[in-house]
Scaffold this motif. Sequence first.
Motif, PDB file in Angstrom:
ATOM      1  N   PRO A  57     151.960  46.324  62.168  1.00  0.00           N
ATOM      2  CA  PRO A  57     153.229  47.056  62.219  1.00  0.00           C
ATOM      3  C   PRO A  57     153.076  48.499  62.696  1.00  0.00           C
ATOM      4  N   ASN A  58     151.959  49.155  62.314  1.00  0.00           N
ATOM      5  CA  ASN A  58     151.830  50.574  62.671  1.00  0.00           C
ATOM      6  C   ASN A  58     151.515  50.798  64.148  1.00  0.00           C
ATOM      7  N   PRO A 114     156.663  60.113  61.728  1.00  0.00           N
ATOM      8  CA  PRO A 114     156.192  59.226  62.814  1.00  0.00           C
ATOM      9  C   PRO A 114     155.550  60.003  63.967  1.00  0.00           C
ATOM     10  N   ALA A 145     156.027  53.795  55.925  1.00  0.00           N
ATOM     11  CA  ALA A 145     154.974  54.598  56.553  1.00  0.00           C
ATOM     12  C   ALA A 145     154.249  53.770  57.607  1.00  0.00           C
ATOM     13  N   LYS A 146     153.945  52.522  57.231  1.00  0.00           N
ATOM     14  CA  LYS A 146     153.257  51.611  58.153  1.00  0.00           C
ATOM     15  C   LYS A 146     154.106  51.371  59.402  1.00  0.00           C
ATOM     16  N   GLY A 147     155.371  51.061  59.164  1.00  0.00           N
ATOM     17  CA  GLY A 147     156.260  50.775  60.278  1.00  0.00           C
ATOM     18  C   GLY A 147     156.446  51.977  61.199  1.00  0.00           C
ATOM     19  N   LEU A 148     156.334  53.193  60.628  1.00  0.00           N
ATOM     20  CA  LEU A 148     156.537  54.394  61.443  1.00  0.00           C
ATOM     21  C   LEU A 148     155.257  54.787  62.171  1.00  0.00           C
ATOM     22  N   GLY A 149     154.191  54.011  61.959  1.00  0.00           N
ATOM     23  CA  GLY A 149     152.988  54.239  62.757  1.00  0.00           C
ATOM     24  C   GLY A 149     151.795  54.754  61.988  1.00  0.00           C
ATOM     25  N   SER A 150     151.867  54.725  60.650  1.00  0.00           N
ATOM     26  CA  SER A 150     150.790  55.304  59.861  1.00  0.00           C
ATOM     27  C   SER A 150     149.734  54.254  59.511  1.00  0.00           C
ATOM     28  N   GLY A 151     148.465  54.620  59.661  1.00  0.00           N
ATOM     29  CA  GLY A 151     147.373  53.758  59.229  1.00  0.00           C
ATOM     30  C   GLY A 151     147.217  53.846  57.723  1.00  0.00           C
ATOM     31  N   ARG A 202     146.118  57.415  56.199  1.00  0.00           N
ATOM     32  CA  ARG A 202     147.202  58.391  56.195  1.00  0.00           C
ATOM     33  C   ARG A 202     148.254  58.021  55.155  1.00  0.00           C
ATOM     34  N   CYS A 206     152.053  60.793  62.918  1.00  0.00           N
ATOM     35  CA  CYS A 206     151.189  59.621  63.098  1.00  0.00           C
ATOM     36  C   CYS A 206     150.760  59.469  64.555  1.00  0.00           C
ATOM     37  N   ILE A 238     158.128  50.267  66.534  1.00  0.00           N
ATOM     38  CA  ILE A 238     159.461  49.806  66.167  1.00  0.00           C
ATOM     39  C   ILE A 238     159.930  50.680  65.006  1.00  0.00           C
TER      40      ILE A 238
END
Lengths: 400, 265
Positions: A106-107, A133, B166-172, B175, A136, A111
């Motif tokens: 997902p990361n 985001p 957080a995961k969906g927004l791009g965070s590993g 983080r 990240c 989306i």
Amino acid sequence: MKQLARSHHSSLALASDAGEQRPVRTQANAMTQHPGALQVRGISKKFGSFSALSDVSFDLKKGEFLTMLGPSGSGKSTTLKIIAGFLDPDVGDVSVEGRSLVSTPPNKRNIGMVFQDYALFPHMSVAKNVAFPLECRRVNSVQKKKRVERILQVVGLEAMADRLPRQLSGGQQQRVALARALVFEPELVLLDEPMGALDKKLRQTMQFEIMRIVREVGATVISVTHDQEEALVMSDRIALFNEGRIEQIGAPAELYEQPRSQFVADFIGESNLLSAHVLPGKTSAMLVDCDKTMDAVPVKSSGSAREGDQITLVVRPDRIHPLTVERARTSPKSAEEAEVQGIVRERVYLGTEFRMLVEVAGGKMLKVADKNVRDFGSFQIGSIACLRWSQDDAVAIAGH
Amino acid sequence: MTSAIGKLIFWALVTCIGAFLLLPTLVIVPVSFTSASVIDFPPAGWSLQWYRGLLSAPVWRDAIVTSANVAVCVAVAATVLGTFAAIGLHRSNAKHMMPVRVILLSPLVTPSIVLAIGFFFVFTKWGIAGEFLGLVVAHTVIALPFVVISVSSALHALNPNWELAAKGLGSGPVRSFFRVVLPVIAPGVAAGVVFAFITSWDEVVAAIFLTNADLRTVPVEVWGQVRATLDPSIAAIGTILIAVSVIGLGCIYLLQWRQNETVGS
């Protein structure tokens, strides 16, 4: 051009006739967008022996707003989780602009998602939440500040940048969540029951607010809801889910005007469902015999139905015109009209319309909604009403 | 009128219970400031001589340094292990994790003497009995349940959607842990640090088994001195122990109050 088409549409969206506005938007899309933002191909998912999703496929154009609608447990949320990457499908493929996403975590999917409870980080200010985001993605701090400011302006919260989420109202929190999901310009934005946590009055405001925001940034959106009104208001297209399948996908007007199954007819708006079978036909219309006890009524041919087939007729309450017996006598019906008689059992006056339950032959109750409120007085409980509708307003669906 | 009397009775009761709980402990505080050379209450006169004595006696200085070193190491080790254990337990709600939780919390209900004997035999075999490391390991085991409990309760404030978001927004995962999970459970983790520190700082039973003439913690030294010579320096060191614990508990109270302020509502 894009902007023009958008603003043209959003003004139209406020108009009441759903039937006319939708093609405009679709056309605008076809002209200004290249197709294929998202492809979902034959995805299925089982939880133990329960089949949550079976063979779901659909495409999404860039800039389109699709709503996945359905009762709880129909598979819409499962589909959303699979697209977001929180669940893996057993079979099938999800791809964005031609790239398959199935093995992407997902990361790494790019989306944006708005959770039903918004899932704002409670210890971060509005600006920090929205910047997350970008953080990240290692966007440099100058760019980050600029983009956060811009998106907060779009959602109208630039004055709230330093507040904590708990210091905001529900509607403001929702806009922060939306800003956070949009700020990194994702290929796709997912909204999970976006109005679920808001009270009814705020819902209607936020529906238009969300439409304005996503159109302003040109986002491609998939929203999940069980509220058919919300789906009708917000969507370019609706995918109606039932028992893990898509029952029908199309523009709101299409689902309302041409339901392909009883489930669709029943779920989107109100409808009267009449069991019938096809009589020996004449011309382009077919005559059907409703519930064996009712008179034959004309129906526009749906093509595949043949003499003797069992069908279900769908007639919307607002397409049925009630007449008193005297009026019916003085204005004879045309050949394209259906007419049945019944006894008024219930009636309510609602200001803009009045509604009745009319018992027709065989004990079947028909729901009738009429805008001619001055006629309300003519239909006393127990009196006879002649119900007419145009053959164009009766949709035939195969089977009972 | 009746409510006023009720209130009076209520506060009288509360005061009595508080006095019953605290006075036996607090009585050593004035005793430690006595100018006499024997323990007496109330003290005949006031002086800081016993505190001066403590600081000038190498035995006490060494014991305080050892205790503090052990307690700091225990606080770090128990907090790191306990926090991850709590997160692991929190994520897997499966029934088969129940035994794991029970084992982690078992030092709470095991009699300390039994634990101490166990540590003694095993650590003697491993050659770490009487060593700094042995003491740290033993105290970490004893302190672990406190950290697991305080972090577990903090984790209830963690909305699982925050991590998903957080995961969906791009965070590993790294983080997500440091930017989202840790800040939310920080008060619980900090409380764990304090609990672990105090647990080690006060612990005497295992310490008696695992220390020797060269390595002594404060409670062990107190125990030894009480049996040999009973003078007001014991009261002075007791007062210091109490003060450290009170400061620690004060920190926990403050942290929990702050947590309610941020996450609550």
